[in-house]
Write an enzyme that holds these catalytic residues in place. Structure first.
Site, PDB file in Angstrom:
ATOM      1  N   TYR A  72       2.522 -28.116  19.098  1.00  0.00           N
ATOM      2  CA  TYR A  72       1.760 -28.209  17.841  1.00  0.00           C
ATOM      3  C   TYR A  72       0.825 -27.021  17.697  1.00  0.00           C
ATOM      4  O   TYR A  72       0.703 -26.430  16.625  1.00  0.00           O
ATOM      5  CB  TYR A  72       0.966 -29.519  17.819  1.00  0.00           C
ATOM      6  CG  TYR A  72       0.346 -29.817  16.473  1.00  0.00           C
ATOM      7  CD1 TYR A  72       0.995 -30.654  15.571  1.00  0.00           C
ATOM      8  CD2 TYR A  72      -0.870 -29.257  16.098  1.00  0.00           C
ATOM      9  CE1 TYR A  72       0.454 -30.932  14.330  1.00  0.00           C
ATOM     10  CE2 TYR A  72      -1.424 -29.518  14.861  1.00  0.00           C
ATOM     11  CZ  TYR A  72      -0.772 -30.353  13.976  1.00  0.00           C
ATOM     12  OH  TYR A  72      -1.320 -30.614  12.745  1.00  0.00           O
ATOM     13  N   PHE A 124       7.199 -12.475  -9.907  1.00  0.00           N
ATOM     14  CA  PHE A 124       8.244 -13.493  -9.798  1.00  0.00           C
ATOM     15  C   PHE A 124       7.726 -14.814 -10.398  1.00  0.00           C
ATOM     16  O   PHE A 124       6.523 -15.050 -10.429  1.00  0.00           O
ATOM     17  CB  PHE A 124       8.661 -13.675  -8.333  1.00  0.00           C
ATOM     18  CG  PHE A 124       9.774 -14.667  -8.188  1.00  0.00           C
ATOM     19  CD1 PHE A 124      11.031 -14.381  -8.687  1.00  0.00           C
ATOM     20  CD2 PHE A 124       9.559 -15.897  -7.587  1.00  0.00           C
ATOM     21  CE1 PHE A 124      12.057 -15.306  -8.589  1.00  0.00           C
ATOM     22  CE2 PHE A 124      10.588 -16.832  -7.489  1.00  0.00           C
ATOM     23  CZ  PHE A 124      11.835 -16.532  -7.987  1.00  0.00           C
ATOM     24  N   ASP A 125       8.648 -15.679 -10.852  1.00  0.00           N
ATOM     25  CA  ASP A 125       8.258 -16.930 -11.556  1.00  0.00           C
ATOM     26  C   ASP A 125       7.239 -17.773 -10.800  1.00  0.00           C
ATOM     27  O   ASP A 125       6.318 -18.314 -11.394  1.00  0.00           O
ATOM     28  CB  ASP A 125       9.429 -17.882 -11.813  1.00  0.00           C
ATOM     29  CG  ASP A 125      10.760 -17.234 -11.904  1.00  0.00           C
ATOM     30  OD1 ASP A 125      10.811 -16.021 -12.163  1.00  0.00           O
ATOM     31  OD2 ASP A 125      11.751 -17.940 -11.723  1.00  0.00           O
ATOM     32  N   ASP A 215       4.062  -8.677  -2.574  1.00  0.00           N
ATOM     33  CA  ASP A 215       5.023  -9.779  -2.505  1.00  0.00           C
ATOM     34  C   ASP A 215       6.252  -9.181  -1.828  1.00  0.00           C
ATOM     35  O   ASP A 215       6.955  -8.350  -2.389  1.00  0.00           O
ATOM     36  CB  ASP A 215       5.329 -10.276  -3.915  1.00  0.00           C
ATOM     37  CG  ASP A 215       6.418 -11.350  -3.926  1.00  0.00           C
ATOM     38  OD1 ASP A 215       7.103 -11.509  -2.901  1.00  0.00           O
ATOM     39  OD2 ASP A 215       6.585 -12.012  -4.959  1.00  0.00           O
ATOM     40  N   ALA A 217       9.207 -10.313  -0.329  1.00  0.00           N
ATOM     41  CA  ALA A 217      10.477 -11.008  -0.101  1.00  0.00           C
ATOM     42  C   ALA A 217      11.604 -10.050   0.305  1.00  0.00           C
ATOM     43  O   ALA A 217      12.379 -10.340   1.204  1.00  0.00           O
ATOM     44  CB  ALA A 217      10.865 -11.789  -1.358  1.00  0.00           C
ATOM     45  N   LYS A 258      14.594 -14.386   2.364  1.00  0.00           N
ATOM     46  CA  LYS A 258      15.361 -13.218   1.922  1.00  0.00           C
ATOM     47  C   LYS A 258      15.438 -12.232   3.103  1.00  0.00           C
ATOM     48  O   LYS A 258      16.298 -12.350   3.952  1.00  0.00           O
ATOM     49  CB  LYS A 258      14.695 -12.556   0.705  1.00  0.00           C
ATOM     50  CG  LYS A 258      14.838 -13.352  -0.582  1.00  0.00           C
ATOM     51  CD  LYS A 258      13.799 -14.412  -0.723  1.00  0.00           C
ATOM     52  CE  LYS A 258      13.702 -14.990  -2.120  1.00  0.00           C
ATOM     53  NZ  LYS A 258      12.873 -16.213  -2.140  1.00  0.00           N
ATOM     54  N   HIS A 450      14.303 -24.767 -16.729  1.00  0.00           N
ATOM     55  CA  HIS A 450      15.665 -24.303 -16.419  1.00  0.00           C
ATOM     56  C   HIS A 450      16.308 -25.055 -15.258  1.00  0.00           C
ATOM     57  O   HIS A 450      17.516 -25.155 -15.179  1.00  0.00           O
ATOM     58  CB  HIS A 450      15.663 -22.790 -16.151  1.00  0.00           C
ATOM     59  CG  HIS A 450      14.865 -22.386 -14.964  1.00  0.00           C
ATOM     60  ND1 HIS A 450      13.496 -22.473 -14.915  1.00  0.00           N
ATOM     61  CD2 HIS A 450      15.237 -21.907 -13.749  1.00  0.00           C
ATOM     62  CE1 HIS A 450      13.066 -22.047 -13.742  1.00  0.00           C
ATOM     63  NE2 HIS A 450      14.095 -21.705 -13.026  1.00  0.00           N
TER      64      HIS A 450
HETATM   65  N1  F0G Z   1       8.663 -13.692  -4.623  1.00  0.00           N
HETATM   66  C1  F0G Z   1       9.866 -13.200  -4.958  1.00  0.00           C
HETATM   67  C2  F0G Z   1      10.007 -11.765  -5.336  1.00  0.00           C
HETATM   68  C3  F0G Z   1      10.978 -14.049  -4.956  1.00  0.00           C
HETATM   69  O1  F0G Z   1      12.162 -13.565  -5.300  1.00  0.00           O
HETATM   70  C4  F0G Z   1      10.806 -15.408  -4.576  1.00  0.00           C
HETATM   71  C5  F0G Z   1      11.937 -16.335  -4.573  1.00  0.00           C
HETATM   72  C6  F0G Z   1       9.526 -15.854  -4.225  1.00  0.00           C
HETATM   73  C7  F0G Z   1       8.474 -14.962  -4.259  1.00  0.00           C
HETATM   74  C8  F0G Z   1       9.262 -17.269  -3.839  1.00  0.00           C
HETATM   75  O2  F0G Z   1       9.788 -17.528  -2.583  1.00  0.00           O
HETATM   76  O3  F0G Z   1      11.527 -19.284  -2.947  1.00  0.00           O
HETATM   77  O4  F0G Z   1      10.572 -18.838  -0.689  1.00  0.00           O
HETATM   78  O5  F0G Z   1       9.202 -19.933  -2.416  1.00  0.00           O
HETATM   79  N2  F0G Z   1      13.042 -16.070  -5.098  1.00  0.00           N
HETATM   80  C9  F0G Z   1      14.248 -16.885  -5.082  1.00  0.00           C
HETATM   81  C10 F0G Z   1      15.293 -16.249  -5.954  1.00  0.00           C
HETATM   82  C11 F0G Z   1      14.045 -18.342  -5.349  1.00  0.00           C
HETATM   83  O6  F0G Z   1      16.355 -16.877  -6.161  1.00  0.00           O
HETATM   84  O7  F0G Z   1      15.101 -15.128  -6.417  1.00  0.00           O
HETATM   85  P1  F0G Z   1      10.309 -18.974  -2.135  1.00  0.00           P
END
Ligand code: F0G
Length: 458
Positions: A72, A124-125, A215, A217, A258, A450
């Site tokens: 833990y 990103f969204d 960010d 990823a 990623k 979506h």
């Molecule tokens: N930032 C970027 C640039 C991303 O592409 C994603 C996720 C996230 C943050 C969030 O990360 O999914 O681990 O919480 N992108 C995926 C996609 C979902 O299909 O592009 P997460």
């Protein structure tokens, strides 16, 4: 004869996939209310919905999983990962989290408050979502070249420096808690940010005393493009380039699904002790104790190895060449895509693909459905459905670009699969004039529609 380039791995384990009939797919997509998220994976032949958490781990990663320390507190897996992060990115403090958006949630809980603005390059969204959820605003300062798919500008993820400067001049310092730089920039097509642009953003951030967070990823894919496209970086290793990139950052959020090449996980890392202290409290509340966050020890071990592998040139060459293999076929067929080809996906320009389908009938979603029906391939709409309604007016927001994104999972499919994707799209392109109508909404959720939207044919 020149020896051709081939993958830097061989395959040790396989998973069967089912190639369905068109009749089956017509039934399944109807039952899914024309929403590809509602399909079962068994109903999909080639799944390009996302490159997130869908890659194949190496034998070294699976081996490392067996030696995961599941304590833990204070596990060796945590310290391995912390050391790797320090080594690669130069950050002293690291918190594991269950995925990228969790890192955003923890960091923004510390930094972002109502009325703030957070400038960046096409957030990103989930990043935007976590900013807007706190009644703050995400300001997009991406270069204008990114919105013209035919423009070959090599760093379409770049920030427009004048636009950023204007934002920093307009808002008082207390209202701008951070700048977020997304590398590569997913929303504009997996497009890289140049080292020169990173440096300029950092210079401005310093002048206005605003912290800069990456960010991360797809950080390694970004480093690859710098090595390939930017003057002076050809002789540097990926790891050297990554270190140089991150010497400009005050912190990072990362979805390790990623470029961590794991199926689940993420991190938040920084050098500022005061951020770390505050973030620790939120991490314990939302994710888990500081030495595991949302991750099992075995997953942290796999991620440590993944970070090593993803920063090897051989791996990146294999990876990016596969994306380009598909993209170049599509370009040869005359199919309109975001150019130059990005790092993790092909973004098909749906408005130019289907000029007769009105945007009000969700043109990119129409193309996604056609491709599924044609060849059992699942992509994802990055268009009006994703852009959602304006929270104030409740009217649809129509983005400049309507994309069908074909995201390619890491080390998962072969180039034969890419041939299937290219042929499927070509068949539709050849009869594109026959497609005149799309879909209308039958059901939609008040936010993030979506994922769950129900559609019917126009
Ligand atoms: N930032 C970027 C640039 C991303 O592409 C994603 C996720 C996230 C943050 C969030 O990360 O999914 O681990 O919480 N992108 C995926 C996609 C979902 O299909 O592009 P997460």
């Amino acid at each position: 004869m020149k020896i051709p380039f081939a993958e830097n791995y061989k395959i040790k384990m396989v998973e069967p996939i089912y190639r369905s009939t068109r009749e089956e797919r017509e039934k399944w997509i109807r039952e899914a209310r024309y929403n590809l998220f509602n399909l079962k994976s068994s109903q999909v032949y080639i799944d390009l919905l996302t490159d997130s958490g869908t890659g194949a781990m190496s034998d070294r990663q699976w081996g490392a999983m067996m030696t995961g320390d599941e304590s833990y507190a204070g596990s060796s897996s945590f310290f391995n990962l912390k050391e790797k992060v320090k080594d690669l990115f130069g950050f002293e403090y690291m918190l594991p989290v269950h995925q990228g958006r969790a890192a955003e949630n923890v960091l923004f809980s510390v930094l972002v408050k109502e009325g703030d603005v957070v400038p960046g390059n096409s957030h990103f969204d989930t990043t935007k979502g976590h900013i807007e959820f706190r009644k703050a605003k995400a300001l997009d300062c991406t270069v204008s070249q990114a919105f013209d798919t035919e423009n070959d500008f090599p760093f379409k993820g770049n920030v427009d420096i004048n636009q950023l400067k204007l934002v920093l001049e307009t808002y008082p310092r207390e209202q701008v808690p951070l700048i977020v730089l997304t590398i590569t920039c997913n929303s504009s097509g997996g497009q890289p940010v140049s080292m020169e642009n990173i440096r300029k953003v950092k210079e401005l951030a310093d002048i206005y005393d605003v912290p800069l967070v990456f960010d991360s990823a797809r950080f390694a894919e970004n480093a690859w493009f710098i090595q390939q496209r930017e003057k002076g970086y050809q002789e540097k290793t990926i790891k050297e380039i990554v270190r140089e990139m991150y010497s400009c950052a005050d912190g990072m959020t990362m979805s390790s699904k990623k470029d961590g090449i794991v199926n689940m996980g993420g991190i938040l890392a920084m050098n500022r002790a005061e951020w770390y202290e505050k973030a620790t409290v939120f991490n314990i509340m939302y994710e888990g104790f500081v030495t595991y966050g949302g991750m099992a020890g075995r997953d942290m071990n796999a991620m440590s190895v993944g970070l090593d592998e993803v920063t090897e040139s051989e791996y990146l060459e294999t990876r990016i060449k596969q994306v380009h293999y598909l993209g170049e076929q599509l370009i040869d067929y005359g199919i309109p895509i975001q150019k130059p080809i990005g790092g993790h996906a092909i973004f098909v320009d749906a408005k130019r693909f289907f000029p007769h389908v009105p945007v009000e009938e969700f043109v990119a979603q129409t193309l996604a459905i056609e491709l599924y029906l044609e060849a059992g391939i699942r992509g994802v709409e990055i268009g009006t459905l994703l852009a959602d309604r304006d929270p104030a007016t409740h009217l649809n927001r129509y983005p400049t670009l309507e994309f069908l994104r074909l995201a390619i999972p890491r080390r998962t499919y072969t180039n034969n699969h890419m041939d299937v994707v290219a042929a499927g799209l070509k068949n539709i392109f050849d009869r594109r004039d026959q497609v005149k109508h799309g879909y209308t909404i039958e059901y939609e959720a008040p936010i993030m529609r979506h994922f769950t939207v129900g559609l019917k044919k126009f």
